[in-house]
Design a protein around this motif. Structure first.
Motif, PDB file in Angstrom:
ATOM      1  N   GLY A 284      16.633   0.560 -81.109  1.00 28.31           N
ATOM      2  CA  GLY A 284      17.943   0.420 -80.501  1.00 28.31           C
ATOM      3  C   GLY A 284      17.957   0.614 -78.999  1.00 28.31           C
ATOM      4  O   GLY A 284      19.021   0.785 -78.414  1.00 28.31           O
TER       5      GLY A 284
ATOM      6  N   LYS B 288      27.905   5.456 -78.443  1.00 27.58           N
ATOM      7  CA  LYS B 288      27.656   4.014 -78.524  1.00 27.58           C
ATOM      8  C   LYS B 288      26.683   3.513 -77.475  1.00 27.58           C
ATOM      9  O   LYS B 288      26.070   2.474 -77.657  1.00 27.58           O
TER      10      LYS B 288
ATOM     11  N   PRO C  28      27.884  -4.015 -74.420  1.00 30.87           N
ATOM     12  CA  PRO C  28      27.425  -3.728 -75.773  1.00 30.87           C
ATOM     13  C   PRO C  28      25.926  -3.954 -75.965  1.00 30.87           C
ATOM     14  O   PRO C  28      25.335  -3.398 -76.880  1.00 30.87           O
ATOM     15  N   ASN C  29      25.292  -4.731 -75.079  1.00 32.92           N
ATOM     16  CA  ASN C  29      23.852  -4.988 -75.187  1.00 32.92           C
ATOM     17  C   ASN C  29      23.053  -4.162 -74.188  1.00 32.92           C
ATOM     18  O   ASN C  29      21.914  -4.490 -73.883  1.00 32.92           O
TER      19      ASN C  29
ATOM     20  N   HIS D  37      20.747   1.356 -74.138  1.00 32.46           N
ATOM     21  CA  HIS D  37      20.941   0.931 -75.523  1.00 32.46           C
ATOM     22  C   HIS D  37      20.840  -0.594 -75.622  1.00 32.46           C
ATOM     23  O   HIS D  37      21.011  -1.300 -74.635  1.00 32.46           O
ATOM     24  N   LYS D  38      20.545  -1.080 -76.828  1.00 28.32           N
ATOM     25  CA  LYS D  38      20.466  -2.523 -77.090  1.00 28.32           C
ATOM     26  C   LYS D  38      21.703  -3.041 -77.800  1.00 28.32           C
ATOM     27  O   LYS D  38      21.916  -4.238 -77.881  1.00 28.32           O
ATOM     28  N   ASP D  39      22.472  -2.148 -78.393  1.00 24.01           N
ATOM     29  CA  ASP D  39      23.641  -2.542 -79.181  1.00 24.01           C
ATOM     30  C   ASP D  39      24.691  -1.448 -79.069  1.00 24.01           C
ATOM     31  O   ASP D  39      24.429  -0.375 -78.537  1.00 24.01           O
ATOM     32  N   SER D  40      25.882  -1.728 -79.562  1.00 24.28           N
ATOM     33  CA  SER D  40      26.957  -0.738 -79.475  1.00 24.28           C
ATOM     34  C   SER D  40      27.229  -0.056 -80.810  1.00 24.28           C
ATOM     35  O   SER D  40      28.289   0.533 -81.002  1.00 24.28           O
ATOM     36  N   PHE D  41      26.277  -0.129 -81.733  1.00 27.11           N
ATOM     37  CA  PHE D  41      26.445   0.573 -83.002  1.00 27.11           C
ATOM     38  C   PHE D  41      26.462   2.073 -82.744  1.00 27.11           C
ATOM     39  O   PHE D  41      25.729   2.573 -81.890  1.00 27.11           O
TER      40      PHE D  41
END
Length: 166
Positions: free
Chosen positions: A105, A82, A26-27, A119-123
């Protein structure tokens, strides 16, 4: 260990393993997936690239020293994603080239021979705009992408196409 304790531990272990069936990032992707750009989401396999609802465009396929090229990722019909990983490479040698600038992101991977952005996040994301900085010589560049729609669905080896409008 009593039979009840063993059974309880087994149930807890299996429940946790079912809920978290494999590694997910996720990160952002770790550098150890840089070579094959595969997320390693449990037993899931990449979807065929021909079914990808994503479009990856690059502003040019050639560069001069210091040029900054733009790579844009969008989903057809606003299909969100994501996660992502993008690598720039010389199409003649296959070697990674240039550097990425971090963005909203996004974070760069510049370790252990990996030159990529993830990506930095899973938003959920509807688009990503990535900036790549050319090395100190002229040449050609191509971009290879992995896009994670969700834990079960991801696409690898997606090539960017040149969009002269960028």
């Amino acid at each position: 260990m009593s039979r009840v304790s063993f059974t309880s531990c087994l149930v807890v272990f299996l429940s946790v393993h079912a809920y978290f069936p494999g590694n997910c990032w996720p990160n952002g992707a770790p550098v150890n997936v840089c070579d094959d750009m595969t997320p390693r989401h449990g037993q899931n396999r990449p979807q065929p690239s021909r079914y990808s609802p994503y479009q990856i465009t690059q502003s040019a396929n050639s560069y001069r020293p210091g040029d900054v090229l733009q790579v844009t990722i969008t989903g057809n019909g606003g299909t969100p994603f994501k996660g992502l990983m993008v690598k720039a490479y010389d199409p003649e040698t296959g070697r990674p080239i240039g550097l990425f600038k971090g963005g909203l992101g996004l974070k760069t991977l510049e370790d252990q021979g990996c030159l990529a952005i993830t990506h930095k996040d899973s938003f959920p994301k509807k688009a990503a705009v990535i900036h790549w900085v050319a090395p100190n010589y002229s040449g050609q560049v191509a971009f290879k992408t992995t896009i994670v729609e969700n834990f079960n669905n991801y696409f690898t080896n997606l090539d960017a196409i040149v969009d002269q409008r960028l």
